[in-house]
Scaffold this motif. Structure first.
Motif, PDB file in Angstrom:
ATOM      1  N   LEU A  56       0.827  -1.195   0.000  1.00  0.00           N
ATOM      2  CA  LEU A  56       0.000   0.000   0.000  1.00  0.00           C
ATOM      3  C   LEU A  56       0.869   1.256   0.000  1.00  0.00           C
ATOM      4  O   LEU A  56       1.974   1.271   0.536  1.00  0.00           O
ATOM      5  N   SER A  57       0.341   2.315  -0.608  1.00  0.00           N
ATOM      6  CA  SER A  57       1.083   3.574  -0.718  1.00  0.00           C
ATOM      7  C   SER A  57       0.817   4.416   0.517  1.00  0.00           C
ATOM      8  O   SER A  57      -0.218   5.084   0.623  1.00  0.00           O
ATOM      9  N   LEU A  58       1.738   4.353   1.475  1.00  0.00           N
ATOM     10  CA  LEU A  58       1.528   4.996   2.771  1.00  0.00           C
ATOM     11  C   LEU A  58       2.582   6.050   3.066  1.00  0.00           C
ATOM     12  O   LEU A  58       3.741   5.913   2.696  1.00  0.00           O
ATOM     13  N   HIS A  59       2.132   7.089   3.734  1.00  0.00           N
ATOM     14  CA  HIS A  59       3.027   8.103   4.270  1.00  0.00           C
ATOM     15  C   HIS A  59       2.623   8.317   5.722  1.00  0.00           C
ATOM     16  O   HIS A  59       1.437   8.250   6.062  1.00  0.00           O
ATOM     17  N   PHE A  60       3.599   8.588   6.563  1.00  0.00           N
ATOM     18  CA  PHE A  60       3.319   8.823   7.975  1.00  0.00           C
ATOM     19  C   PHE A  60       3.847  10.186   8.364  1.00  0.00           C
ATOM     20  O   PHE A  60       4.927  10.609   7.918  1.00  0.00           O
ATOM     21  N   HIS A  61       3.054  10.867   9.189  1.00  0.00           N
ATOM     22  CA  HIS A  61       3.446  12.208   9.594  1.00  0.00           C
ATOM     23  C   HIS A  61       3.069  12.409  11.056  1.00  0.00           C
ATOM     24  O   HIS A  61       1.974  12.027  11.487  1.00  0.00           O
ATOM     25  N   LEU A  62       3.971  12.996  11.805  1.00  0.00           N
ATOM     26  CA  LEU A  62       3.678  13.298  13.198  1.00  0.00           C
ATOM     27  C   LEU A  62       2.643  14.413  13.287  1.00  0.00           C
ATOM     28  O   LEU A  62       2.663  15.372  12.512  1.00  0.00           O
ATOM     29  N   LEU A  63       1.725  14.272  14.242  1.00  0.00           N
ATOM     30  CA  LEU A  63       0.711  15.303  14.449  1.00  0.00           C
ATOM     31  C   LEU A  63       0.220  15.273  15.888  1.00  0.00           C
ATOM     32  O   LEU A  63      -0.223  14.239  16.381  1.00  0.00           O
ATOM     33  N   ALA A  64       0.306  16.422  16.552  1.00  0.00           N
ATOM     34  CA  ALA A  64      -0.333  16.619  17.846  1.00  0.00           C
ATOM     35  C   ALA A  64      -1.477  17.589  17.606  1.00  0.00           C
ATOM     36  O   ALA A  64      -1.250  18.774  17.320  1.00  0.00           O
ATOM     37  N   ILE A  65      -2.712  17.120  17.683  1.00  0.00           N
ATOM     38  CA  ILE A  65      -3.831  17.967  17.275  1.00  0.00           C
ATOM     39  C   ILE A  65      -4.098  19.099  18.259  1.00  0.00           C
ATOM     40  O   ILE A  65      -4.885  20.000  17.959  1.00  0.00           O
ATOM     41  N   ASP A  66      -3.473  19.048  19.427  1.00  0.00           N
ATOM     42  CA  ASP A  66      -3.623  20.148  20.381  1.00  0.00           C
ATOM     43  C   ASP A  66      -2.496  21.173  20.244  1.00  0.00           C
ATOM     44  O   ASP A  66      -2.321  22.034  21.108  1.00  0.00           O
ATOM     45  N   ASN A  67      -1.759  21.105  19.144  1.00  0.00           N
ATOM     46  CA  ASN A  67      -0.630  21.993  18.918  1.00  0.00           C
ATOM     47  C   ASN A  67      -0.759  22.603  17.523  1.00  0.00           C
ATOM     48  O   ASN A  67      -0.633  21.911  16.515  1.00  0.00           O
ATOM     49  N   LEU A  68      -1.030  23.908  17.471  1.00  0.00           N
ATOM     50  CA  LEU A  68      -1.291  24.563  16.194  1.00  0.00           C
ATOM     51  C   LEU A  68      -0.073  24.511  15.274  1.00  0.00           C
ATOM     52  O   LEU A  68      -0.213  24.348  14.055  1.00  0.00           O
ATOM     53  N   LYS A  69       1.120  24.620  15.832  1.00  0.00           N
ATOM     54  CA  LYS A  69       2.332  24.536  15.017  1.00  0.00           C
ATOM     55  C   LYS A  69       2.430  23.175  14.343  1.00  0.00           C
ATOM     56  O   LYS A  69       2.796  23.072  13.162  1.00  0.00           O
ATOM     57  N   SER A  70       2.096  22.109  15.075  1.00  0.00           N
ATOM     58  CA  SER A  70       2.126  20.759  14.515  1.00  0.00           C
ATOM     59  C   SER A  70       1.116  20.616  13.385  1.00  0.00           C
ATOM     60  O   SER A  70       1.400  20.002  12.347  1.00  0.00           O
ATOM     61  N   ILE A  71      -0.072  21.187  13.576  1.00  0.00           N
ATOM     62  CA  ILE A  71      -1.102  21.130  12.542  1.00  0.00           C
ATOM     63  C   ILE A  71      -0.635  21.854  11.282  1.00  0.00           C
ATOM     64  O   ILE A  71      -0.803  21.370  10.157  1.00  0.00           O
ATOM     65  N   ARG A  72      -0.022  23.003  11.466  1.00  0.00           N
ATOM     66  CA  ARG A  72       0.436  23.777  10.308  1.00  0.00           C
ATOM     67  C   ARG A  72       1.602  23.105   9.597  1.00  0.00           C
ATOM     68  O   ARG A  72       1.746  23.248   8.372  1.00  0.00           O
ATOM     69  N   THR A  73       2.406  22.371  10.341  1.00  0.00           N
ATOM     70  CA  THR A  73       3.480  21.599   9.704  1.00  0.00           C
ATOM     71  C   THR A  73       2.893  20.524   8.801  1.00  0.00           C
ATOM     72  O   THR A  73       3.373  20.293   7.681  1.00  0.00           O
ATOM     73  N   LEU A  74       1.841  19.861   9.267  1.00  0.00           N
ATOM     74  CA  LEU A  74       1.151  18.878   8.431  1.00  0.00           C
ATOM     75  C   LEU A  74       0.532  19.556   7.219  1.00  0.00           C
ATOM     76  O   LEU A  74       0.628  19.040   6.094  1.00  0.00           O
ATOM     77  N   ARG A  75      -0.106  20.682   7.432  1.00  0.00           N
ATOM     78  CA  ARG A  75      -0.709  21.431   6.320  1.00  0.00           C
ATOM     79  C   ARG A  75       0.316  21.739   5.239  1.00  0.00           C
ATOM     80  O   ARG A  75       0.066  21.508   4.042  1.00  0.00           O
ATOM     81  N   ASP A  76       1.470  22.234   5.650  1.00  0.00           N
ATOM     82  CA  ASP A  76       2.508  22.593   4.687  1.00  0.00           C
ATOM     83  C   ASP A  76       3.024  21.367   3.943  1.00  0.00           C
ATOM     84  O   ASP A  76       3.288  21.417   2.729  1.00  0.00           O
ATOM     85  N   PHE A  77       3.159  20.249   4.662  1.00  0.00           N
ATOM     86  CA  PHE A  77       3.593  18.998   4.020  1.00  0.00           C
ATOM     87  C   PHE A  77       2.596  18.560   2.954  1.00  0.00           C
ATOM     88  O   PHE A  77       2.983  18.185   1.832  1.00  0.00           O
ATOM     89  N   LEU A  78       1.302  18.607   3.276  1.00  0.00           N
ATOM     90  CA  LEU A  78       0.284  18.175   2.325  1.00  0.00           C
ATOM     91  C   LEU A  78       0.264  19.066   1.086  1.00  0.00           C
ATOM     92  O   LEU A  78       0.077  18.582  -0.037  1.00  0.00           O
TER      93      LEU A  78
END
Length: 270
Positions: A56-78
């Motif tokens: 399967l074509s999988l990617h993994f990314h760290l995310l702490a949903i209670d941390n806005l910086k972490s959310i924005r890091t995921l956003r930028d990656f996507l």
């Protein structure tokens, strides 16, 4: 349904979260991005290796949903990696057990910060990235949200069920609950006196937030085909509980609904 943009599942390490991720991985015709708070915990490490072994074509990314910086890091990656996303399943969340000795005001603050405000922040940051032609957004809520709403005072119920309630007003009510618990006046102010009240309030908030976001999308859309819904989490086994989130995430491209609904066992609940 794939357009080269991935399906994203928040929280992919444990029970329902992993079951949803696994079933989506096997059925979504594109890349999957699974987010985890800690890649070394839960069922995650061995299970992810097993999924990758299936090709399967999988990617993994760290995310702490209670941390806005972490959310924005995921956003930028996507955005940088895929240019957006087609499916978003907001699965991540926490709950305190009914016999947990943690003081109620701490439970309220932590639970609302993670479950409600974290989910809200993810939607704020990621909804602008969703593909308007095909996207599906699924917010995993709970039937406990319905139970909790019915236990609120008539005044609170009227506010929460208003068709005109805004995201800002909902956030203020969630903040008020936390403050009322801290001040020891939540019963007096009309909030429920029940076990798992903080979890119930957080999930009630997610269900209402989903309705608000769906309403906004409907007001903005012309030829958009974004479908956004809330659904119940597991009430049986994790495998059974994953069925409805996956069903909503994989609604066909020509589907016109459900949208802005609460869905349980693949049926719209009124």
């Amino acid at each position: 349904m794939a357009s080269g943009r991935p399906a994203v599942v928040t929280g992919a390490n444990k029970s329902l979260d992993f079951a949803t991720s696994r079933d989506l991985c096997r059925n979504f015709p594109g890349d999957m991005v699974l987010t985890v708070r800690d890649q070394t915990r839960g069922r995650g490490r061995a299970a992810r290796q097993h999924l990758k072994a299936e090709g399967l074509s999988l990617h993994f990314h760290l995310l702490a949903i209670d941390n806005l910086k972490s959310i924005r890091t995921l956003r930028d990656f996507l955005w940088e990696e895929f240019g957006g996303l087609d499916v978003l399943v907001n699965n991540a969340g926490i709950t305190f057990k009914s016999d947990d000795p943690t003081p109620l005001h701490i439970q309220a603050e932590v639970t609302l910060k993670t479950n409600f405000f974290g989910t809200r922040d993810i939607c704020t940051e990621l909804l602008p990235l969703v593909n308007p032609k095909v996207s599906r957004v699924v917010n995993v809520s709970s039937v406990m949200g319905f139970v909790t709403l019915k236990q609120c005072s008539p005044e609170l119920q009227q506010k929460f069920t208003s068709e005109a309630i805004t995201e800002e007003e909902l956030g203020m009510l969630m903040d008020k609950f936390v403050e009322d618990v801290k001040n020891g006046v939540h019963k007096k102010e009309g909030w429920p006196d029940m076990k798992l009240v903080t979890y119930g309030i957080s999930k009630m908030g997610i269900t209402i937030l989903s309705r608000i976001h769906a309403r906004k999308l409907s007001e903005q859309r012309r030829d958009d085909k974004i479908l956004l819904n809330a659904c119940s989490d597991a009430i049986k086994s994790p495998e059974d509980g994953a069925e409805t989130p996956v069903y909503l995430a994989l609604l066909p491209s020509d589907a016109e609904g459900p949208h802005g609904e609460f869905v349980m066992e693949k049926q719209v609940e009124q």
